[in-house]
Design a protein around this motif. Structure first.
Motif, short mmCIF file in Angstrom:
data_model
loop_
_atom_site.label_atom_id
_atom_site.label_comp_id
_atom_site.label_asym_id
_atom_site.label_seq_id
_atom_site.Cartn_x
_atom_site.Cartn_y
_atom_site.Cartn_z
N THR A 1 0.78 -1.19 -0.13
CA THR A 1 -0.15 0.02 0.01
C THR A 1 0.89 1.24 0.12
O THR A 1 1.98 1.12 0.53
CB THR A 1 -0.92 0.04 1.11
N ASP B 1 -5.00 4.79 0.15
CA ASP B 1 -6.01 4.51 -0.78
C ASP B 1 -5.15 4.00 -2.08
O ASP B 1 -5.95 4.20 -3.30
CB ASP B 1 -6.75 5.82 -1.15
N GLU B 2 -4.13 3.52 -2.15
CA GLU B 2 -3.54 2.83 -3.17
C GLU B 2 -2.84 1.65 -2.98
O GLU B 2 -2.24 1.28 -1.89
CB GLU B 2 -2.38 3.83 -3.77
N PHE C 1 0.74 1.90 -9.16
CA PHE C 1 0.04 2.30 -7.91
C PHE C 1 -1.40 2.66 -8.42
O PHE C 1 -1.54 3.36 -9.13
CB PHE C 1 0.54 3.10 -6.98
N LYS D 1 -5.53 3.51 -7.36
CA LYS D 1 -6.52 4.06 -6.59
C LYS D 1 -7.37 2.68 -6.38
O LYS D 1 -7.88 1.99 -7.12
CB LYS D 1 -7.30 5.28 -7.07
#
Length: 257
Positions: free
Chosen positions: A130, A134-135, A220, A222
């Motif tokens: 992570t 939020d990724e 990466f 979302k």
């Protein structure tokens, strides 16, 4: 005692099931592999010249992981791995003499030198990384012809700890340094005989530089903009759902069938 058993009957990585994905009941044969002490669950290979019985079909076990419970899939995984082990160890690796299966253990015994060959699994690490809140990092395998993205994974090498393997695989495949490595869960993965050990980690530093012979892309993403991801039933899918939605990676409350 009934001489019919629930049977895992394989042709390579395909399993014999009916239209409802249920296993057949079969009469026991001399060379069946017993998966339970009383012989109520057996496994065997379907020979190339044997016909598929009417009302049954050969289904890839990759498909069954999506329609069966975790417990059912793990038992099928155990069956196919033991059959492959027995098939691949018909001769002694020390002296080359033929072997026979031990009467009460999963061991192929050399009648010449006495060497025992036991089933082995290949330990693999799979990691969800992570960045921020939020990724997640997803990568596309260079050999995969679909558009599916998955997690960083690889085999544990001799002399490594699991955590070191997680760091090494991440650095080799995408050039990133990670931190806060935590164990999540595990899953037998019979392709051909792997044990996937799941970890989560956080991005620490670095720019993505993919290992081009292994990956074709890595980014990466979302949480709300994910590409195609692995299918339900795989540990990679469960790991992604765990990080995004907080669902458990595995339900260990179920008993073996």
């Amino acid at each position: 005692m009934s001489m019919h058993s629930k049977a895992y009957i394989f042709r390579q990585q395909q399993l014999l099931v009916d239209e409802h994905f249920q296993l057949p009941q079969a009469a026991r044969l001399q060379h069946d592999l017993y998966l339970s002490e009383n012989g109520e669950i057996i496994a065997r290979d379907l020979k190339e010249d044997e016909l598929v019985p009417e009302g049954y079909q050969l289904v890839p076990i990759r498909l069954l992981v999506q329609v069966w419970s975790r417990v059912q899939f793990e038992q099928a995984s155990r069956a196919v791995q033991l059959l492959e082990w027995r098939r691949n160890h018909r001769f002694c690796s020390q002296c080359g003499h033929s072997t026979q299966q031990h009467a009460s253990q999963y061991a192929m015994v050399c009648s010449s030198c006495g060497y025992n060959q036991y089933p082995r699994v290949n330990p693999c690490v799979i990691t969800i990384i992570t960045r921020g809140t939020d990724e997640i990092l997803l990568a596309k395998n260079a050999r995969n012809k679909t558009q599916m993205y998955s997690l960083i994974a690889g085999f544990v090498e001799v002399g490594e700890t699991l955590e070191y393997a997680v760091r090494r695989e991440t650095l080799e495949e995408v050039g990133l340094h990670i931190k806060n490595i935590q164990y999540l869960s595990s899953q037998p993965w019979p392709f051909p005989s792997n044990l996937m050990m799941a970890f989560k980690a956080e991005y620490q530093e670095g720019e993505i530089q993919i290992q081009e012979n292994e990956l074709s892309d890595a980014q990466f993403f979302k949480f709300d903009q994910l590409p195609e991801i692995p299918f339900k039933g795989s540990i990679a899918y469960a790991m992604i759902q765990h990080v995004i939605h907080g669902t458990p990676v595995a339900d260990d409350s179920k008993e073996w069938l």
